[in-house]
Design a protein around this motif. Structure first.
Motif, mmCIF file in Angstrom:
data_model
loop_
_atom_site.group_PDB
_atom_site.id
_atom_site.type_symbol
_atom_site.label_atom_id
_atom_site.label_comp_id
_atom_site.label_asym_id
_atom_site.label_seq_id
_atom_site.Cartn_x
_atom_site.Cartn_y
_atom_site.Cartn_z
ATOM 1 N N ARG A 4 17.383 0.549 6.359
ATOM 2 C CA ARG A 4 16.943 0.808 7.732
ATOM 3 C C ARG A 4 15.875 1.890 7.703
ATOM 4 N NH1 ARG A 4 21.434 1.827 12.068
ATOM 5 N NH2 ARG A 4 19.530 1.735 13.321
ATOM 6 N N GLY A 5 14.854 1.685 8.499
ATOM 7 C CA GLY A 5 13.783 2.670 8.572
ATOM 8 C C GLY A 5 12.810 2.607 7.417
ATOM 9 N N ALA A 6 12.869 1.521 6.618
ATOM 10 C CA ALA A 6 11.968 1.405 5.482
ATOM 11 C C ALA A 6 10.552 1.088 5.949
ATOM 12 C CB ALA A 6 12.451 0.328 4.525
ATOM 13 N N THR A 7 9.587 1.790 5.408
ATOM 14 C CA THR A 7 8.184 1.475 5.631
ATOM 15 C C THR A 7 7.566 1.082 4.300
ATOM 16 O OG1 THR A 7 7.556 3.794 5.341
ATOM 17 C CG2 THR A 7 7.984 3.038 7.590
ATOM 18 N N VAL A 8 6.388 0.475 4.366
ATOM 19 C CA VAL A 8 5.744 -0.041 3.162
ATOM 20 C C VAL A 8 4.506 0.779 2.855
ATOM 21 C CG1 VAL A 8 4.711 -2.059 2.075
ATOM 22 C CG2 VAL A 8 6.599 -2.349 3.683
ATOM 23 N N LYS A 9 4.381 1.170 1.596
ATOM 24 C CA LYS A 9 3.220 1.903 1.122
ATOM 25 C C LYS A 9 2.531 1.088 0.034
ATOM 26 C CE LYS A 9 4.181 5.684 3.535
ATOM 27 N NZ LYS A 9 3.321 6.172 4.646
ATOM 28 N N ALA A 10 1.232 1.305 -0.103
ATOM 29 C CA ALA A 10 0.463 0.601 -1.126
ATOM 30 C C ALA A 10 0.207 1.522 -2.314
ATOM 31 C CB ALA A 10 -0.863 0.126 -0.547
ATOM 32 N N ARG A 11 0.246 0.932 -3.501
ATOM 33 C CA ARG A 11 -0.051 1.686 -4.714
ATOM 34 C C ARG A 11 -1.057 0.884 -5.542
ATOM 35 N NH1 ARG A 11 4.907 3.387 -8.342
ATOM 36 N NH2 ARG A 11 5.167 4.949 -6.698
ATOM 37 N N PRO A 12 -2.343 1.193 -5.421
ATOM 38 C CA PRO A 12 -3.352 0.475 -6.215
ATOM 39 C C PRO A 12 -3.261 0.853 -7.691
ATOM 40 C CG PRO A 12 -4.328 1.609 -4.318
ATOM 41 C CD PRO A 12 -2.940 2.138 -4.490
ATOM 42 N N VAL A 259 -8.509 0.796 6.138
ATOM 43 C CA VAL A 259 -7.888 -0.384 6.753
ATOM 44 C C VAL A 259 -6.499 -0.664 6.177
ATOM 45 C CG1 VAL A 259 -8.068 -2.890 6.989
ATOM 46 C CG2 VAL A 259 -10.061 -1.454 7.454
ATOM 47 N N LEU A 260 -6.325 -0.573 4.857
ATOM 48 C CA LEU A 260 -5.019 -0.877 4.284
ATOM 49 C C LEU A 260 -3.973 0.140 4.725
ATOM 50 C CD1 LEU A 260 -3.161 -2.516 2.510
ATOM 51 C CD2 LEU A 260 -3.972 -1.207 0.525
ATOM 52 N N ASP A 261 -4.297 1.412 4.642
ATOM 53 C CA ASP A 261 -3.345 2.444 5.077
ATOM 54 C C ASP A 261 -2.942 2.240 6.537
ATOM 55 O OD1 ASP A 261 -3.253 3.678 2.635
ATOM 56 O OD2 ASP A 261 -4.499 5.395 3.189
ATOM 57 N N GLN A 262 -3.921 1.994 7.392
ATOM 58 C CA GLN A 262 -3.638 1.832 8.816
ATOM 59 C C GLN A 262 -2.827 0.557 9.087
ATOM 60 O OE1 GLN A 262 -6.817 2.425 11.632
ATOM 61 N NE2 GLN A 262 -7.961 3.718 10.216
ATOM 62 N N SER A 263 -3.188 -0.516 8.406
ATOM 63 C CA SER A 263 -2.497 -1.789 8.647
ATOM 64 C C SER A 263 -1.024 -1.697 8.270
ATOM 65 C CB SER A 263 -3.172 -2.911 7.856
ATOM 66 O OG SER A 263 -4.519 -3.086 8.275
ATOM 67 N N LEU A 264 -0.727 -1.078 7.143
ATOM 68 C CA LEU A 264 0.668 -0.933 6.738
ATOM 69 C C LEU A 264 1.400 0.062 7.629
ATOM 70 C CD1 LEU A 264 0.381 -0.944 2.842
ATOM 71 C CD2 LEU A 264 1.097 -2.816 4.344
ATOM 72 N N LYS A 271 9.556 -5.683 10.167
ATOM 73 C CA LYS A 271 8.730 -6.759 9.627
ATOM 74 C C LYS A 271 8.148 -6.383 8.265
ATOM 75 C CE LYS A 271 7.448 -8.825 14.082
ATOM 76 N NZ LYS A 271 6.352 -9.349 14.933
ATOM 77 N N ALA A 272 8.830 -5.479 7.570
ATOM 78 C CA ALA A 272 8.340 -5.046 6.258
ATOM 79 C C ALA A 272 8.219 -6.205 5.283
ATOM 80 C CB ALA A 272 9.258 -3.968 5.696
ATOM 81 N N SER A 289 0.186 -2.852 -5.685
ATOM 82 C CA SER A 289 1.618 -3.072 -5.537
ATOM 83 C C SER A 289 2.095 -2.456 -4.230
ATOM 84 C CB SER A 289 2.385 -2.478 -6.728
ATOM 85 O OG SER A 289 2.143 -1.089 -6.825
ATOM 86 N N LEU A 290 3.126 -3.052 -3.679
ATOM 87 C CA LEU A 290 3.724 -2.566 -2.431
ATOM 88 C C LEU A 290 5.112 -2.023 -2.724
ATOM 89 C CD1 LEU A 290 2.762 -5.555 -0.094
ATOM 90 C CD2 LEU A 290 1.633 -3.334 -0.226
ATOM 91 N N MET A 291 5.439 -0.914 -2.118
ATOM 92 C CA MET A 291 6.765 -0.332 -2.304
ATOM 93 C C MET A 291 7.323 0.110 -0.971
ATOM 94 S SD MET A 291 5.631 3.261 -4.080
ATOM 95 C CE MET A 291 4.378 4.317 -3.327
ATOM 96 N N GLU A 292 8.612 -0.067 -0.826
ATOM 97 C CA GLU A 292 9.277 0.344 0.397
ATOM 98 C C GLU A 292 9.756 1.790 0.260
ATOM 99 O OE1 GLU A 292 12.292 -2.305 1.672
ATOM 100 O OE2 GLU A 292 10.986 -4.047 1.671
ATOM 101 N N VAL A 293 9.549 2.562 1.296
ATOM 102 C CA VAL A 293 9.938 3.967 1.319
ATOM 103 C C VAL A 293 10.931 4.153 2.454
ATOM 104 C CG1 VAL A 293 9.162 6.340 1.577
ATOM 105 C CG2 VAL A 293 7.699 4.660 0.411
ATOM 106 N N ASP A 294 12.113 4.634 2.144
ATOM 107 C CA ASP A 294 13.138 4.845 3.154
ATOM 108 C C ASP A 294 12.880 6.196 3.810
ATOM 109 O OD1 ASP A 294 15.281 4.982 4.761
ATOM 110 O OD2 ASP A 294 16.797 4.903 3.191
ATOM 111 N N ASP A 295 12.354 6.134 5.024
ATOM 112 C CA ASP A 295 12.058 7.381 5.745
ATOM 113 C C ASP A 295 13.055 7.624 6.864
ATOM 114 O OD1 ASP A 295 9.168 5.904 7.463
ATOM 115 O OD2 ASP A 295 11.272 5.336 7.408
ATOM 116 N N ALA A 296 14.242 7.024 6.724
ATOM 117 C CA ALA A 296 15.279 7.259 7.744
ATOM 118 C C ALA A 296 15.807 8.676 7.635
ATOM 119 C CB ALA A 296 16.410 6.256 7.532
#
Length: 296
Positions: A4-12, A259-264, A271-272, A289-296
């Motif tokens: 719950r509360g997971a957001t997605v971050k990008a790691r080039p 754009v990528l930072d804002q879009s994610l 909808k992660a 690569s995409l990674m989920e970050v639990d910011d709950a």
């Protein structure tokens, strides 16, 4: 189970040190090397390098570039994007010389062209063809403001060499269209806006209206590519590359706050699981690569 509360971050991944690979080399050798280093947009890279290095182009540079861009757009609509929605890949229409009837029919249906007014475009989306089904699914998956970026400055031949985050994309060169403006007003600069731009860009490829390649200054060349504007600046001394800089649409896409930072950041947490589709629509030309970050 998703946190719950997971957001997605990008790691080039770390970028390839392209400049160090070409500086010091004879211009012909450097021009031949660049397209070999990267699998994507080989024609755009070849044209930009040869223009920046002062080398002759092929006899049909714009035609070659147009075919490359059109193939990329067709691959997205016919093969890549249907897979995100459980659809079967569609045969990629054969691109054969000046006969564009098969490609037009596959992309645009019986009319052979895209509507220019928002009301007509709504009817086009309801036609039920495999191509319009892709856009319908994208519109269904992302509501207004979701996975959107702000109204960033569009990349141009004059500002593309800057370091600031820019809207360097196919959507930037199609943003003037009434349908694109309508989508932006209703949904924002999100997945539907960007995917629809590819369809209009494909039409420009078929009608010969693709933006021209250009030398903007001695040693500086800007070329339209399948993801936006591709640019090279170079300094040549005694037939060898003395200084070199390469700017791709992905450089602006991945810029901090771009754009990528804002879009994610604007992708709802629930909808992660759609982050992969968002990334594919944004289409960086290097692994991310995409990674989920639990910011709950």
């Amino acid at each position: 189970m998703r946190a719950r509360g997971a957001t997605v971050k990008a790691r080039p991944t770390a970028p390839l040190p392209v400049a160090s690979l070409v500086i010091g080399k004879p211009v012909e050798e450097a021009a031949e090397l660049l397209p070999r280093l990267f699998n994507l947009c080989r024609t755009a890279q070849d044209i930009a390098a040869r223009m920046a290095f002062g080398l002759p182009l092929t006899e049909t540079p714009k035609e070659d570039l147009t075919r490359e861009i059109l193939r990329d757009h067709l691959l997205k609509f016919c093969v890549t994007w249907p897979g995100f929605f459980g659809g079967r890949p569609q045969p990629i229409p054969q691109i054969s010389g000046s006969d564009t009837a098969v490609v037009r029919a596959a992309l645009f249906g019986p009319l052979g062209s895209l509507p220019e007014e928002p009301g007509d475009f709504a009817m086009f989306l309801a036609s039920g063809s495999p191509i319009t089904q892709v856009l319908h699914e994208i519109r269904t998956d992302f509501g207004p403001g979701e996975a959107c970026a702000a109204d960033l400055t569009a990349a141009t031949r004059q500002n593309v060499f800057g370091a600031a985050a820019l809207e360097n994309s196919v959507a930037a060169r199609q943003a003037h269209r009434p349908v694109m403006r309508h989508i932006e007003e209703e949904f924002g600069r999100g997945p539907l806006w960007r995917a629809t731009a590819r369809l209009y860009d494909a039409q420009d490829c078929l009608t010969g209206r693709l933006q021209d390649v250009a030398i903007v200054a001695p040693g500086r060349a800007v070329v339209p590519a399948a993801r936006g504007l591709y640019a090279i600046s170079a300094e040549i001394e005694d037939g060898h590359v003395k200084n070199f800089r390469r700017i791709t649409p992905t450089d602006h896409l991945l810029a901090p706050g771009g754009v990528l930072d804002q879009s994610l950041a604007n992708l709802p947490r629930e909808k992660a699981d759609l982050a992969g589709l968002v990334l594919d629509i944004l289409d960086p030309c290097m692994p991310v690569s995409l990674m989920e970050v639990d910011d709950a």
